[in-house]
Design a protein around this motif. Structure first.
Motif, short mmCIF file in Angstrom:
data_model
loop_
_atom_site.label_atom_id
_atom_site.label_comp_id
_atom_site.label_asym_id
_atom_site.label_seq_id
_atom_site.Cartn_x
_atom_site.Cartn_y
_atom_site.Cartn_z
N THR A 127 2.58 1.72 -3.36
CA THR A 127 1.59 2.11 -4.37
C THR A 127 1.23 3.58 -4.25
OG1 THR A 127 0.64 -0.12 -4.33
CG2 THR A 127 -0.69 1.62 -5.32
N GLU A 128 1.06 4.06 -3.02
CA GLU A 128 0.71 5.46 -2.81
C GLU A 128 1.80 6.40 -3.31
OE1 GLU A 128 -0.20 5.95 1.30
OE2 GLU A 128 -2.07 4.82 1.21
N GLN A 147 0.82 -1.20 0.00
CA GLN A 147 0.00 0.00 0.00
C GLN A 147 0.86 1.26 0.00
OE1 GLN A 147 -3.33 0.12 -0.25
NE2 GLN A 147 -3.31 2.36 -0.25
N LYS A 191 1.71 6.31 -7.18
CA LYS A 191 0.54 6.99 -7.74
C LYS A 191 0.71 8.50 -7.81
CE LYS A 191 -3.39 3.88 -7.14
NZ LYS A 191 -3.83 4.08 -8.53
N LYS A 192 1.58 9.05 -6.98
CA LYS A 192 1.83 10.49 -7.03
C LYS A 192 2.51 10.87 -8.35
CE LYS A 192 2.37 11.02 -2.01
NZ LYS A 192 3.32 11.37 -0.91
N HIS A 193 3.25 9.95 -8.90
CA HIS A 193 3.98 10.21 -10.15
C HIS A 193 3.37 9.48 -11.35
CE1 HIS A 193 7.20 11.98 -7.70
NE2 HIS A 193 7.02 10.96 -6.88
N PRO A 253 -0.30 7.98 -11.99
CA PRO A 253 -1.68 7.75 -11.53
C PRO A 253 -2.22 6.37 -11.86
CG PRO A 253 -1.45 9.92 -12.50
CD PRO A 253 -0.16 9.20 -12.80
N GLU A 254 -1.71 5.74 -12.91
CA GLU A 254 -2.23 4.44 -13.32
C GLU A 254 -1.62 3.28 -12.53
OE1 GLU A 254 1.47 5.13 -15.74
OE2 GLU A 254 -0.20 6.31 -14.95
N ALA A 255 -0.71 3.57 -11.61
CA ALA A 255 -0.03 2.52 -10.84
C ALA A 255 -1.04 1.66 -10.07
CB ALA A 255 0.97 3.14 -9.86
N GLN A 256 -0.79 0.35 -10.06
CA GLN A 256 -1.65 -0.58 -9.34
C GLN A 256 -0.86 -1.26 -8.23
OE1 GLN A 256 -3.72 -3.34 -11.89
NE2 GLN A 256 -3.98 -1.82 -13.52
N LYS A 257 -1.57 -1.85 -7.30
CA LYS A 257 -0.92 -2.56 -6.22
C LYS A 257 -0.14 -3.76 -6.77
CE LYS A 257 -4.20 -1.38 -2.57
NZ LYS A 257 -5.14 -1.90 -1.54
#
Length: 208
Positions: free
Chosen positions: A151-152, A148, A155-157, A159-163
């Motif tokens: 992933t967070e 988690q 996602k800041k860089h 947005p499409e990033a998944q766990k």
């Protein structure tokens, strides 16, 4: 000279052509991007078999999973529910669409997730033996929280990033039979009157 004949695997030529068409790619165009001759690709499509290397190169060029490009999931289109043209079209546009099977998924499958996790622990000075001494629930909690947190940040860089846990799931794991396919489309099927669900009324509360 040593026998250089390479093993080949079966593919669905018609499905292969369909994916190319959806990606707006001709055989000649695919050949240029994949780095193989158009004759090699056409022969593979027409004969219904390709070497893993050729299939992988084509899949990378089309940005789809090699197994998907080979037509491995075509069995879903032969299910009884697919006799309904509207259902079939919906399935093709969603779970069976090229964008649902990016090439990156095949690369994720090559990653040993447990080894990756242990390396992450070691990188931060924690031996595997220390981790294994913890209760199973605590181990799962750490794995979830670490995934988690990473992933967070990503996602800041991106947005499409998944766990990272997503990499452990594959299309085949999720869809084994018709019940799995129906479950995946359940909300859509119900909303479009393709299936009906008998809902039980909540029991009346007893009077005091």
């Amino acid at each position: 000279m040593a026998n250089r004949k390479k093993r080949k695997q079966p593919i669905d030529g018609a499905w292969f052509k369909r994916v190319c068409s959806q990606r707006g790619m001709s055989m000649n165009g695919l050949a240029k991007v994949a780095g193989w001759s158009s004759r090699q690709i056409r022969d593979g499509v027409n004969h219904g078999e390709m070497t893993p290397e050729l299939l992988s190169s084509c899949a990378r060029a089309l940005n789809v999973h090699p197994a998907y490009l080979a037509g491995k999931y075509g069995w879903t289109l032969k299910l009884e529910i697919m006799k309904d043209a509207e259902v079939r079209e919906h399935w093709l546009k969603t779970a069976m669409a090229p964008d649902s099977h990016p090439y990156a998924y095949s690369q994720q499958e090559e990653i040993d997730l447990y080894k990756h996790f242990c390396n992450s622990l070691l990188l931060h000075g924690i031996e595997r033996s220390e981790f294994m001494r913890l209760e199973h629930k605590e181990q799962e909690k750490i794995g979830h929280e670490l995934d988690q947190a990473v992933t967070e940040v990503l996602k800041k860089h991106f947005p499409e990033a998944q766990k990272g846990a997503w990499a452990a799931r594959t299309f085949e794991d999720s869809f084994q039979d018709e019940a799995d396919v129906v479950d995946a489309m359940f909300d859509w099927l119900e909303a479009h009157g393709k299936i009906s669900v008998e809902r039980q009324a909540a029991p009346d509360s007893q009077a005091n």
